[in-house]
Scaffold this motif. Structure first.
Motif, PDB file in Angstrom:
ATOM      1  N   LYS A   5      -4.770 -10.439  -0.408  1.00  0.00           N
ATOM      2  CA  LYS A   5      -4.002  -9.202  -0.269  1.00  0.00           C
ATOM      3  C   LYS A   5      -3.577  -8.993   1.189  1.00  0.00           C
ATOM      4  CE  LYS A   5      -4.068  -4.514  -2.035  1.00  0.00           C
ATOM      5  NZ  LYS A   5      -4.844  -3.517  -2.738  1.00  0.00           N
ATOM      6  N   LYS A   6      -4.465  -9.290   2.128  1.00  0.00           N
ATOM      7  CA  LYS A   6      -4.138  -9.176   3.549  1.00  0.00           C
ATOM      8  C   LYS A   6      -3.002 -10.113   3.930  1.00  0.00           C
ATOM      9  CE  LYS A   6      -8.523  -7.698   5.506  1.00  0.00           C
ATOM     10  NZ  LYS A   6      -9.621  -8.042   6.395  1.00  0.00           N
ATOM     11  N   LEU A   7      -3.063 -11.352   3.431  1.00  0.00           N
ATOM     12  CA  LEU A   7      -2.009 -12.322   3.735  1.00  0.00           C
ATOM     13  C   LEU A   7      -0.670 -11.891   3.164  1.00  0.00           C
ATOM     14  CD1 LEU A   7      -3.913 -15.695   3.245  1.00  0.00           C
ATOM     15  CD2 LEU A   7      -3.002 -14.779   5.378  1.00  0.00           C
ATOM     16  N   LYS A   8      -0.670 -11.404   1.926  1.00  0.00           N
ATOM     17  CA  LYS A   8       0.572 -10.929   1.307  1.00  0.00           C
ATOM     18  C   LYS A   8       1.159  -9.774   2.103  1.00  0.00           C
ATOM     19  CE  LYS A   8       0.890 -10.746  -3.273  1.00  0.00           C
ATOM     20  NZ  LYS A   8       0.518 -10.447  -4.676  1.00  0.00           N
ATOM     21  N   ARG A  13       5.282  -7.769   5.707  1.00  0.00           N
ATOM     22  CA  ARG A  13       5.596  -7.014   6.920  1.00  0.00           C
ATOM     23  C   ARG A  13       6.468  -7.814   7.877  1.00  0.00           C
ATOM     24  NH1 ARG A  13       2.337  -2.689  10.000  1.00  0.00           N
ATOM     25  NH2 ARG A  13       4.128  -2.151  11.216  1.00  0.00           N
ATOM     26  N   HIS A  14       6.242  -9.129   7.960  1.00  0.00           N
ATOM     27  CA  HIS A  14       7.023  -9.964   8.877  1.00  0.00           C
ATOM     28  C   HIS A  14       8.371 -10.376   8.311  1.00  0.00           C
ATOM     29  CE1 HIS A  14       4.114 -10.081  12.031  1.00  0.00           C
ATOM     30  NE2 HIS A  14       3.165 -10.475  11.201  1.00  0.00           N
TER      31      HIS A  14
END
Length: 102
Positions: A5-8, A13-14
């Protein structure tokens, strides 16, 4: 938060503009809304309304509440003071400003 979830979140965001991110988290933004740099949105971004032709620069923080009520929680356990933030049209907010609700 799980690692996937953090990676997604980081990838999303980027790959999107700061304006798209603000709208995604719930900020109500008008036309010609511009963000230059990093902005910190409150824990209740849906209480923030931004008008048309608004420019927000780096380091700005939006706070719909603060921790001042913590001092009185022992007397009033459910005390919460939260206020919306409304920016009108044709607004410029300079570096590192803190915008409070109400």
């Amino acid at each position: 938060m799980p690692i996937i979830k953090k990676l997604k979140y980081k990838l999303w965001r980027h790959s999107h503009t700061p304006e798209e991110y603000a709208r995604r988290i719930g900020v109500n933004a008008g036309k010609d809304f511009h963000i230059y740099g990093e902005v910190v949105w409150s824990t209740e971004p849906w209480l923030i309304t931004v008008g048309d032709n608004v420019h927000i620069t780096d380091g700005v923080r939006f706070e719909t509440h603060d921790g001042g009520t913590l001092l009185f929680r022992k007397d009033v356990p459910d005390l919460e003071v939260t206020r919306p933030i409304v920016l009108g049209n044709n607004v410029y907010i300079g570096n590192c400003a803190i915008v409070m609700g109400g």
